[in-house]
Scaffold this motif. Structure first.
Motif, short mmCIF file in Angstrom:
data_model
loop_
_atom_site.label_atom_id
_atom_site.label_comp_id
_atom_site.label_asym_id
_atom_site.label_seq_id
_atom_site.Cartn_x
_atom_site.Cartn_y
_atom_site.Cartn_z
N GLN A 765 -6.83 7.23 4.49
CA GLN A 765 -6.01 7.76 3.40
C GLN A 765 -5.02 6.72 2.90
OE1 GLN A 765 -6.54 10.79 1.96
NE2 GLN A 765 -5.07 10.06 0.43
N TRP A 766 -4.49 5.94 3.79
CA TRP A 766 -3.56 4.86 3.39
C TRP A 766 -4.29 3.85 2.51
CZ3 TRP A 766 -3.84 -0.40 4.76
CH2 TRP A 766 -2.73 -1.17 4.40
N MET A 767 -5.55 3.53 2.85
CA MET A 767 -6.32 2.58 2.05
C MET A 767 -6.60 3.13 0.65
SD MET A 767 -9.08 1.00 4.75
CE MET A 767 -9.81 -0.03 3.47
N VAL A 768 -6.69 4.44 0.54
CA VAL A 768 -6.90 5.05 -0.78
C VAL A 768 -5.65 4.92 -1.64
CG1 VAL A 768 -7.32 7.23 -1.99
CG2 VAL A 768 -8.65 6.65 0.05
N ASP A 769 -4.47 5.12 -1.02
CA ASP A 769 -3.22 5.21 -1.78
C ASP A 769 -2.48 3.87 -1.89
OD1 ASP A 769 -3.77 7.91 -1.94
OD2 ASP A 769 -2.59 8.38 -0.14
N ALA A 770 -2.68 2.95 -0.98
CA ALA A 770 -1.85 1.74 -0.90
C ALA A 770 -2.13 0.80 -2.06
CB ALA A 770 -2.09 1.02 0.42
N GLU A 771 -1.11 0.03 -2.44
CA GLU A 771 -1.26 -1.00 -3.45
C GLU A 771 -2.11 -2.16 -2.90
OE1 GLU A 771 -0.24 -0.94 -6.55
OE2 GLU A 771 0.75 1.04 -6.35
N GLN A 772 -2.78 -2.83 -3.81
CA GLN A 772 -3.64 -3.94 -3.42
C GLN A 772 -2.86 -5.02 -2.68
OE1 GLN A 772 -6.88 -3.95 -3.87
NE2 GLN A 772 -7.55 -6.08 -3.62
N GLU A 773 -1.66 -5.34 -3.18
CA GLU A 773 -0.86 -6.40 -2.56
C GLU A 773 -0.43 -6.02 -1.16
OE1 GLU A 773 -0.37 -5.10 -5.48
OE2 GLU A 773 -0.92 -6.74 -6.84
N LEU A 774 -0.16 -4.75 -0.92
CA LEU A 774 0.27 -4.31 0.41
C LEU A 774 -0.86 -4.48 1.43
CD1 LEU A 774 2.36 -3.03 2.26
CD2 LEU A 774 1.56 -0.77 1.51
N ILE A 775 -2.07 -4.10 1.03
CA ILE A 775 -3.20 -4.26 1.94
C ILE A 775 -3.47 -5.73 2.22
CG2 ILE A 775 -5.66 -3.79 2.29
CD1 ILE A 775 -5.40 -1.35 0.53
N GLU A 776 -3.38 -6.57 1.18
CA GLU A 776 -3.60 -8.00 1.37
C GLU A 776 -2.54 -8.60 2.30
OE1 GLU A 776 -3.64 -9.71 -2.49
OE2 GLU A 776 -5.43 -8.61 -3.15
#
Length: 893
Positions: A765-776
């Motif tokens: 669920q976090w991967m669905v909602d998180a910003e691209q920069e945050l995941i990177e």
């Protein structure tokens, strides 16, 4: 003319026999002229001035400000430093035996301020008396009656905060110097008296074993401390244990002193009394050389070894011959008196030994080793003795072989089994016999474990497991279960090795033994094993014996005994209910092989159709085998008309290219050897078929980065984004970590998702909602933290430019596709961990990515490859199969 003896002063006078030079007065004068070199200041002195110099030489200016451990009288010092006296009666002088006799510092009082020695003495009353007696032999025959110095008296005083123990010199008799052998026997006699009570000990407790381990460790620390100022000047001053011995003792201590998951220990009630006394004798009574030799023999392949070759192979073990005698006396090893079969003797004999024996029995020795072995065997079986039998001839050959071989050793089976139990409890994952199936040459998992522990301590390898690991394997209720598992692992290793060597009949007999063991197993054991979790059942005897039965089906198929193979397969899959819960990864393969035997080899189409319907209902069958069963069902006319395929996958896109190959007459005619043109070097370079396709896609399809990874890049991103979940060591997940050298939790292939379901769903669920920069940023963060770690998921080498390469690939993958791929991995890791396409190619600028499965001439897609290609395509990622046609190059430039 013969000289006649004359009488002089009542004594017979005659010719004097010549005396060897080493025992002559000239040798004594030569020794006096050579002088001695001071071991402290490295200056050479004559013997006359050497003694005076040693009384005044110091290691440092503050050499006197230390604690007094011992002092010696001048007479005693003279005896200790004077060297061997000239003894005319001896056949060999001391100088021939040892050119560098032991050296002492000086005759004055030696003071060393050793706080750790005092602490060690408070830990154990005997540490003071044993601190300098490491090489204690086992029980031996009577020693010669030699005079021993009387016990020294001690005076204790407190100076400041330092406790000083001053030992007065013992009384020495001005007796004649003894030879090296006598001196050694004298010291052994003293050591024997010191440990007389310990040697008589016939039982021990686990607490005593732990205490003995601590005492041994402290003795090593004391030795290191005492000699730390001399190790650069005195030869052989390094008293550290070799790594293999150090880690063996560590494993022993950890197993018997670490709490299990249920709060209990592997204590006295788990082990037999003979086990604990073996632990105690190994730790406390054996000399360091004997321990090292014993561990070396243990981690090698079980069998006989020549002592002479062991001396050559392990020069780091001092006094290896004495160590062998000691181990024999303590019954840890058997000597050549127990070598009673011709096969065993021939197995360890080299060409030189075989030729010498063949010459004695008038056999042609101009042959290679294998031919000599066969000739000696044939001769032993064909020649009759004077009494009409062949046994005495075989005994004669065996006797000759043993004479040529010299002393031989073999570790006793009881010790091997016991220490394999220790290693198994410490790390069941690394010592699992299933590791031998993938790599039959790596048959010694116990040696691999010690090497891995050494790599961890050196910092060469870092694992995700806690170090030290707080708990230990806890799924063995009693010693019998543990021994049965260790025996089962040895049985499977033997089966795999026999299969590799082509000895199918021998391997089949061993597999039959495994089946008999399952049939005779107590019901209470079977019920207990069923109550364990799946990842724990893998480390039980019934799981391994079931896998051995699976090996039997393979053996029967190789012998084209299709009917017998099907009977074994039906027993594993349908009839024998006791094995339904084991080897779940293999059940789909067994179903597939049985259907192949029924359909193609035995032509029993109706029976095959019936078995297909049962196989489809088996929930343990993985998708890759299920697809294969489905393919067979669709081709079989005997299937019911209402049959519905359980899987629905599409056909992957195909592409065909050509690749240059070496002409068949220039290489292996059975293989296609591809080449590409290196423009810089202006020459053709041989490469793999995957490299041909990778270069073609980079040149023709507009990709800038491409790797032959077989899914390693996808696993790496999965490992980085879910690292804390996969490799968690908290709570109930702690039971999946058993030792410090695990590269993944033991349930990775079985209950990865079910044990961590909530955390996985939160992360998705976090991967669905998180910003691209945050995941990177999270990918970069985990990369920097774990880039030096070795774990099962992350393959750092496939991203040569580090985290930015990984982030570049992540940016090219559509978010929904990535979540779908990682969900498939997490929810059914056992089913989907392999089968990824060979190549992953991407362009960070265009944000494009594709996966390619490479197939050379004659290759076909496997079922698991078809599944992944279809899954990628269904989720919007370009997936292709690239077939490479060979184009022969008759002339290489």
């Amino acid at each position: 003319m013969k000289k006649v003896k004359k009488e002089r002063n009542g004594k017979s006078v005659g010719p004097v026999e010549p005396v060897s030079y080493n025992r002559s007065i000239l040798a004594a004068f030569e020794k006096q002229s050579r002088g001695k070199i001071c071991p402290i200041c490295n200056v050479k002195f004559s013997l006359a001035s050497y003694k005076t110099h040693m009384n005044s030489c110091k290691v440092a200016e503050d050499d006197d400000e230390v604690e007094v451990l011992a002092s010696y009288t001048r007479e005693e010092a003279v005896l200790m430093r004077a060297g061997p006296e000239i003894v005319l009666e001896e056949e060999e002088s001391y100088s021939e035996k040892s050119e560098n006799p032991p050296k002492k510092r000086r005759t004055g009082e030696i003071e060393l301020e050793v706080t750790e020695v005092t602490e060690a003495a408070s830990t154990s009353e005997r540490i003071e008396s044993e601190a300098f007696h490491f090489d204690v032999p086992g029980p031996s025959g009577s020693d010669e009656n030699l005079e021993v110095p009387s016990a020294s008296s001690e005076v204790t005083e407190i100076v400041g905060n330092v406790e000083r123990v001053t030992k007065s010199s013992p009384e020495w008799n001005n007796q004649r110097r003894r030879s090296t052998r006598l001196l050694r026997n004298s010291q052994n006699s003293q050591n024997k008296e010191i440990r007389n009570e310990a040697i008589k000990k016939e039982s021990a407790k686990i607490s005593e074993v732990i205490q003995a381990i601590e005492v041994s460790r402290l003795k090593v620390l004391v030795y290191r401390f005492l000699f730390q100022n001399f190790e650069n000047r005195i030869a052989n001053a390094d008293h550290r244990w070799p790594y293999y011995m150090r880690y063996t003792v560590r494993i022993l201590k950890r197993v018997i002193s670490t709490e299990k998951f249920d709060g209990t220990y592997y204590s006295d009630d788990f082990w037999l009394p003979s086990d604990t006394i073996t632990f105690y004798r190994f730790v406390d009574l054996l000399s360091e050389s004997a321990k090292c030799l014993l561990v070396r023999l243990f981690i090698r392949k079980s069998g006989w070894y020549q002592l002479e070759k062991l001396e050559q192979k392990y020069p780091e073990i001092p006094n290896i011959e004495e160590a062998a005698v000691e181990l024999t006396r303590w019954n840890f090893v058997s000597d050549d008196s127990s070598l009673k079969t011709l096969d065993d003797a021939l197995r360890i004999s080299d060409v030189t030994v075989l030729k010498n024996v063949a010459k004695k029995f008038k056999i042609d020795g101009n042959k290679n080793r294998q031919e000599l072995v066969q000739s000696l065997k044939k001769f032993a079986q064909s020649q009759q003795s004077i009494f009409g039998g062949t046994g005495s001839v075989e005994v004669a050959i065996l006797k000759s072989l043993k004479k040529e071989l010299g002393t031989c050793l073999k570790v006793n089976d009881d010790f091997v089994d016991l220490f394999r139990c220790l290693f198994t409890i410490y790390c069941p994952v690394t010592t699992n016999s299933a590791n031998v199936i993938d790599n039959p040459t790596a048959s010694n998992v116990y040696q691999d474990l010690l090497y891995m522990m050494n790599s961890v301590e050196k910092g060469e390898v870092i694992f995700p497991a806690l170090n030290p690991c707080p708990n230990i394997s806890s799924f063995y209720k009693d010693r019998q279960m543990l021994i049965e598992y260790v025996t089962a692992k040895s049985l499977e290793t033997s089966i795999v090795l026999q299969m590799t060597n082509g000895n199918h009949e021998v391997a089949l007999d061993l597999a039959i033994d495994a089946k008999d063991f399952i049939d005779q197993m107590p019901e209470s054991h079977k019920r207990y094993y069923e109550s364990l979790e799946i990842h724990e059942r893998k480390f039980t005897s019934i799981w391994v014996h079931t896998r051995c039965c699976g090996h039997a089906t393979t053996l029967l198929e190789k012998q084209k005994k299709w009917g017998m193979a099907v009977e074994w397969q039906k027993d594993l899959l349908i009839i024998n209910k006791d094995v339904q819960s084991y080897c779940l990864d293999s059940r789909g393969l067994w179903w597939d092989r049985m259907l192949l035997n029924l359909d193609s080899h035995m032509k029993e189409k109706q029976e095959c159709a019936k078995m297909i319907q049962l196989a489809i209902k088996d929930t343990s069958v993985l998708d890759k085998e299920l697809l294969s069963i489905q393919d067979r069902a669709l081709k079989l006319k005997e299937m019911p008309s209402d049959f519905r395929p359980p899987l629905n996958i599409g056909t992957p896109q195909k592409k065909t290219i050509t690749g240059r190959t070496i002409a068949k007459n220039l290489g292996d005619g059975r293989l296609n050897r591809f080449v590409f043109r290196d423009e810089e070097k202006e020459e053709d370079v041989e490469c793999s078929v995957e490299e041909v396709v990778r270069r073609w896609y980079l040149e023709k399809e507009g990709y800038t980065i491409g790797v032959h990874d077989e899914g390693a890049t996808w696993h790496t991103i999965f490992g980085l984004l879910f690292y804390d979940i996969i490799f968690s060591t908290n709570g109930e997940l702690a039971t999946t970590w058993h030792s410090e050298v695990q590269d993944c939790p033991s349930d990775l292939s079985n209950t990865l998702y079910s044990k961590r379901k909530q955390k996985f769903e939160e992360r998705f669920q976090w991967m669905v909602d998180a910003e691209q920069e945050l995941i990177e940023d999270n990918i970069r963060k985990i990369w920097e933290l774990k880039k030096n770690e070795t774990n099962r998921e992350c393959s750092w080498k496939h991203f040569p430019d580090g985290a930015e390469d990984c982030v570049g690939l992540f940016q090219c993958i559509p978010r929904p596709a990535m979540i779908a791929i990682f969900r498939r991995l997490a929810e059914n890791y056992r089913n989907s961990r392999s089968g990824f396409p060979d190549l992953t190619l991407w362009n960070p600028e265009k944000k494009t990515v594709t996966v390619v499965e490479v197939k050379g001439p004659g290759d076909r897609l496997s079922t698991k490859q078809r599944l992944w290609l279809a899954f990628f395509a269904d989720n919007g990622i370009k997936a292709e199969v690239c077939h490479v046609e060979a184009q022969n190059s008759r002339l290489l430039m």
